[in-house]
Write a protein that holds these residues in place. Structure first.
Motif, short mmCIF file in Angstrom:
data_model
loop_
_atom_site.label_atom_id
_atom_site.label_comp_id
_atom_site.label_asym_id
_atom_site.label_seq_id
_atom_site.Cartn_x
_atom_site.Cartn_y
_atom_site.Cartn_z
N ARG A 7 -7.11 7.32 -3.30
CA ARG A 7 -6.91 8.43 -4.22
C ARG A 7 -7.35 8.05 -5.63
O ARG A 7 -7.52 6.89 -5.96
N ARG A 63 -14.45 15.26 -0.82
CA ARG A 63 -13.34 16.20 -1.06
C ARG A 63 -12.66 16.49 0.27
O ARG A 63 -13.30 16.90 1.23
N LEU A 64 -11.37 16.26 0.30
CA LEU A 64 -10.59 16.55 1.50
C LEU A 64 -10.29 18.05 1.59
O LEU A 64 -10.49 18.78 0.62
N ALA A 65 -9.80 18.50 2.73
CA ALA A 65 -9.50 19.91 2.95
C ALA A 65 -8.50 20.44 1.92
O ALA A 65 -8.57 21.59 1.50
N ASN A 66 -7.59 19.56 1.46
CA ASN A 66 -6.59 19.98 0.48
C ASN A 66 -7.12 19.91 -0.96
O ASN A 66 -6.39 20.16 -1.91
N GLY A 67 -8.39 19.56 -1.14
CA GLY A 67 -9.00 19.52 -2.47
C GLY A 67 -8.91 18.17 -3.16
O GLY A 67 -9.52 17.97 -4.20
N TYR A 68 -8.16 17.24 -2.58
CA TYR A 68 -8.05 15.91 -3.18
C TYR A 68 -9.38 15.17 -3.05
O TYR A 68 -10.12 15.36 -2.09
N GLU A 95 -11.32 11.76 -2.32
CA GLU A 95 -11.13 10.52 -1.57
C GLU A 95 -12.24 9.56 -1.98
O GLU A 95 -13.43 9.84 -1.77
#
Length: 154
Positions: free
Chosen positions: A2, A30-35, A37
């Motif tokens: 992160r 970009r992960l599915a939740n917007g974070y 990586e």
């Protein structure tokens, strides 16, 4: 990894990491939740960016040269990329010019400072001559014209 972990590991703020991404210098997944990586490769890239910034390069130039550098132990080594030498020479010339301008400014300030030190001192809007060699003509400690207390002649 992160963004907070990358910030801790590199010493670069999360805000600056986002800026690097906006500038196209970093490309975290970009992960599915917007974070975001990040990978170890991104950590290395951040270190390269910091080294190039320390050398005085702008983020625009870094964007063009970032793929041309790699680690060789503890130092950053440029690869043979088209335009690399030209960019580095231009940035070195820009830095040399900035140093020259700063030296001119420093010399001008030195002249002004030397002239100011030869003049009577100005304290609180009141001019004061430098104390004479004799201690009897100097005002007593705490009895200074700028302090508001009356001066007594001796």
């Amino acid at each position: 990894m992160r963004i907070s972990a990358v910030a801790r590991e590199t010493g670069v703020s999360q805000r600056l990491l986002r800026y690097y991404e906006e500038q196209g210098l970093l490309r975290p997944v970009r992960l599915a939740n917007g974070y975001r990586e990040y990978t170890e490769s991104d950590v290395t890239t951040v270190r390269h960016i910091r080294s190039l910034l320390t050398a005085g390069l702008t983020t625009d130039v870094i964007a063009q040269l970032l793929h041309c550098v790699h680690d060789d132990g503890d130092r950053l080594v440029p690869s043979a990329c088209p335009g690399m030498i030209g960019h580095l020479e231009r940035e070195r010339a820009r830095t040399t010019e900035a140093i020259t301008q700063l030296q001119v400014s420093q010399q001008a300030l030195d002249v002004l400072l030397a002239a100011a030190l030869r003049q009577p001192a100005v304290l609180g809007g009141l001019e004061r001559q430098a104390p004479a060699a004799s201690p009897r003509t100097s005002p007593p400690a705490g009895d200074h014209p700028a302090s508001g207390s009356p001066s007594t002649a001796r």
